[in-house]
Design an enzyme around this catalytic site. Structure first.
Site, PDB file in Angstrom:
ATOM      1  N   ASP A  78       0.628 -17.646  20.028  1.00 33.51           N
ATOM      2  CA  ASP A  78       1.373 -17.497  21.286  1.00 33.51           C
ATOM      3  C   ASP A  78       1.611 -18.824  21.964  1.00 33.51           C
ATOM      4  O   ASP A  78       0.965 -19.839  21.674  1.00 33.51           O
ATOM      5  CB  ASP A  78       0.637 -16.546  22.233  1.00 33.51           C
ATOM      6  CG  ASP A  78      -0.752 -17.061  22.610  1.00 33.51           C
ATOM      7  OD1 ASP A  78      -1.465 -17.546  21.715  1.00 33.51           O
ATOM      8  OD2 ASP A  78      -1.124 -16.980  23.805  1.00 33.51           O
ATOM      9  N   GLU A 145      -4.008 -16.434  22.878  1.00 35.44           N
ATOM     10  CA  GLU A 145      -4.963 -17.449  23.313  1.00 35.44           C
ATOM     11  C   GLU A 145      -4.722 -17.851  24.756  1.00 35.44           C
ATOM     12  O   GLU A 145      -5.664 -18.035  25.530  1.00 35.44           O
ATOM     13  CB  GLU A 145      -4.858 -18.672  22.394  1.00 35.44           C
ATOM     14  CG  GLU A 145      -5.946 -19.723  22.624  1.00 35.44           C
ATOM     15  CD  GLU A 145      -5.579 -20.804  23.631  1.00 35.44           C
ATOM     16  OE1 GLU A 145      -6.462 -21.607  23.979  1.00 35.44           O
ATOM     17  OE2 GLU A 145      -4.407 -20.847  24.077  1.00 35.44           O
ATOM     18  N   HIS A 454       2.153 -26.376  29.240  1.00 39.51           N
ATOM     19  CA  HIS A 454       2.178 -25.294  30.239  1.00 39.51           C
ATOM     20  C   HIS A 454       3.191 -25.568  31.345  1.00 39.51           C
ATOM     21  O   HIS A 454       3.135 -24.932  32.400  1.00 39.51           O
ATOM     22  CB  HIS A 454       0.791 -25.033  30.853  1.00 39.51           C
ATOM     23  CG  HIS A 454      -0.246 -24.575  29.871  1.00 39.51           C
ATOM     24  ND1 HIS A 454      -1.457 -24.040  30.257  1.00 39.51           N
ATOM     25  CD2 HIS A 454      -0.254 -24.563  28.514  1.00 39.51           C
ATOM     26  CE1 HIS A 454      -2.167 -23.735  29.190  1.00 39.51           C
ATOM     27  NE2 HIS A 454      -1.446 -24.052  28.119  1.00 39.51           N
TER      28      HIS A 454
END
Length: 483
Positions: A78, A145, A454
């Site tokens: 992911d 994860e 992120h």
């Protein structure tokens, strides 16, 4: 213009291009998983999907290396779905638009997924290669994860035969990771009371322009947290308006880049509010001039909301948000420059019943995590809120005597004629969870240089991908024989 698949090493980048083309945000990895399964079956590889959805793919040793220790290459399937506010992108159905910019690969207005797509691509490229020497090989691709480590929690003893695990989820070339922080999700919920709005105009007050980033890797950089900054403004000036909504952030493990609230304000107070916005924007731009200089406050008219918070609820919420701890709590005494304990106020949302604050606490030591948990519990009791802790995962305790760490260190030094840095990362690698079903497995983590994971600014350095690939192949060739 160079395409991703033309980059070197080509087998890795060709796989990464395929990974970008198939949507795979956390909780939605199935399409990519099926693509990999179809490919592995066509290659004649031994394949298993375990009970939670992890993929385990096994490949025999190349000729002459059958007696080497078995190695498992590990990555997660992911990726974190984050996009800029002006980017139109549905992570469940739209491919990542990756492109080459000098010595970097970036994405158009979204996260790139180099975390952990490059590691996954390297493992799959080695599985597909005919000319890479290695001993008995396993590849473990875990699910979810980034949003709960569901795959790592669900991995059972007996699935893997390997003696050594190489995690590919690190993000700095030249650093070898031999430990990581543990963590826990913390949810604060505050009951809310509502009333009809008084006369006035309705606006959306929005804070944008922050960098965001990984709530572990980037937490020590001092970047602005949009939830905290907007709450700070409201703490000083919320008495000028009635609060109808507050929302900020999308993931508990990403530093929130944007936050907004809906306000109902009388015409007599509007000029005072706009002046306060200008002043506050100047203050936080000065404070964050180096770390995060782009903060921007805007006020936009919206339709009148049906309800606003009562004055007591409004004050209670603003005070809770303003008082909630955030950022670095303590730096490590043992490892210079490494964060020991931190938390991130990642997501704030309101509904008719309550406000919800989602935080991620990280710590290299259990007592550090417990101390922050206790502080949040005390804050919740003072504020009339409740605290829920879930999804706790252990850290990965460093082992200075690790044989595989020594192999990677010596191999790196042999290739590049310099010492790598042995590190502990303030992020949640899955290795700590793997130690429960496989306590004797020797583990290490390596990877290329990835900046701003992120966040939509995420990028991976092309040169370091080549260096990581060269190191990984050399390490596989250097794995010793079984005793």
């Amino acid at each position: 213009m160079t395409t991703i698949s033309q980059l070197s090493p080509q087998p890795l980048w060709q796989w990464f291009e395929q990974i970008c083309a198939i949507p795979h945000p956390s909780k939605h990895e199935q399409a990519l998983s099926l693509h990999i399964q179809t490919w592995a079956k066509a290659k004649g590889l031994v394949l298993k999907e375990d009970a939670v959805g992890n993929l385990i793919i096994k490949k025999p040793a190349t000729a002459g290396m059958e007696n080497r220790k078995t190695v498992v290459l590990q990555a997660h399937i992911d990726m974190v779905p984050q996009k800029n506010d002006d980017t139109v992108h549905d992570f469940v159905i739209d491919p990542i638009q990756a492109y080459v910019d000098g010595d970097w690969v970036k994405a158009q207005g979204t996260t790139l997924g180099a975390d952990n797509g490059i590691g996954m691509a390297s493992a799959l490229a080695i599985l597909g290669a005919e000319d890479i020497p290695h001993g008995p090989l396993e590849v473990l691709l875990t699910i979810d994860e980034e949003a709960g480590m569901t795959g790592a929690f669900g991995l059972q003893a007996g699935e893997l035969e390997a003696d050594i695990l190489i995690n590919t989820d690190s993000e700095q070339e030249g650093e070898i990771y031999m430990g990581c922080a543990g963590g826990v999700d913390a949810s604060l919920t505050l009951p809310l009371e509502w009333q009809a709005p008084q006369l006035g105009q309705a606006f959306e007050l929005k804070l944008t322009g922050l960098k965001g980033g990984h709530s572990g890797v980037n937490i020590h950089l001092g970047r602005g947290n949009a939830n905290k900054l907007l709450a700070r403004f409201l703490m000083g000036h919320g008495n000028l308006a009635q609060l109808a909504n507050f929302s900020g952030g999308t993931l508990r493990n990403a530093i929130p880049r944007e936050a907004s609230c809906h306000l109902v304000i009388s015409e007599t107070h509007l000029a005072e509010l706009t002046q306060a916005m200008d002043t506050f924007q100047g203050i936080i731009r000065d404070e964050l001039a180096i770390a995060d200089p782009g903060a921007c406050l805007t006020l936009t008219p919206i339709a009148m909301p049906a309800q606003v918070l009562t004055l007591a609820s409004q004050q209670q919420l603003i005070r809770l948000l303003h008082a909630c701890p955030n950022g670095v709590e303590r730096m490590s005494d043992e490892i210079d420059g490494v964060t020991e304990t931190s938390l991130n106020l990642g997501v704030v949302s309101l509904d008719n019943q309550q406000a919800t604050l989602l935080c991620l606490i990280r710590s290299l030591i259990d007592s550090g995590r417990s101390e922050v948990e206790g502080r949040l519990q005390a804050l919740a009791e003072l504020a009339g809120a409740s605290l829920t802790l879930r999804g706790a995962y252990p850290g990965w305790k460093p082992d200075n005597s690790s044989p595989v760490m020594a192999i990677v260190r010596d191999t790196y030094q042999g290739i590049y004629h310099k010492e790598p840095t042995i590190m502990v990362i303030h992020a949640g690698l899955e290795c700590g969870l793997f130690k429960k079903p496989y306590p004797e497995m020797d583990m290490v983590s390596i990877g290329p240089t990835i900046r701003y994971p992120h966040s939509p600014d995420e990028m991976v350095n092309i040169t370091t991908v080549g260096q990581y690939w060269q190191l990984l192949l050399a390490v596989l060739a250097a794995i010793p024989a079984k005793h």
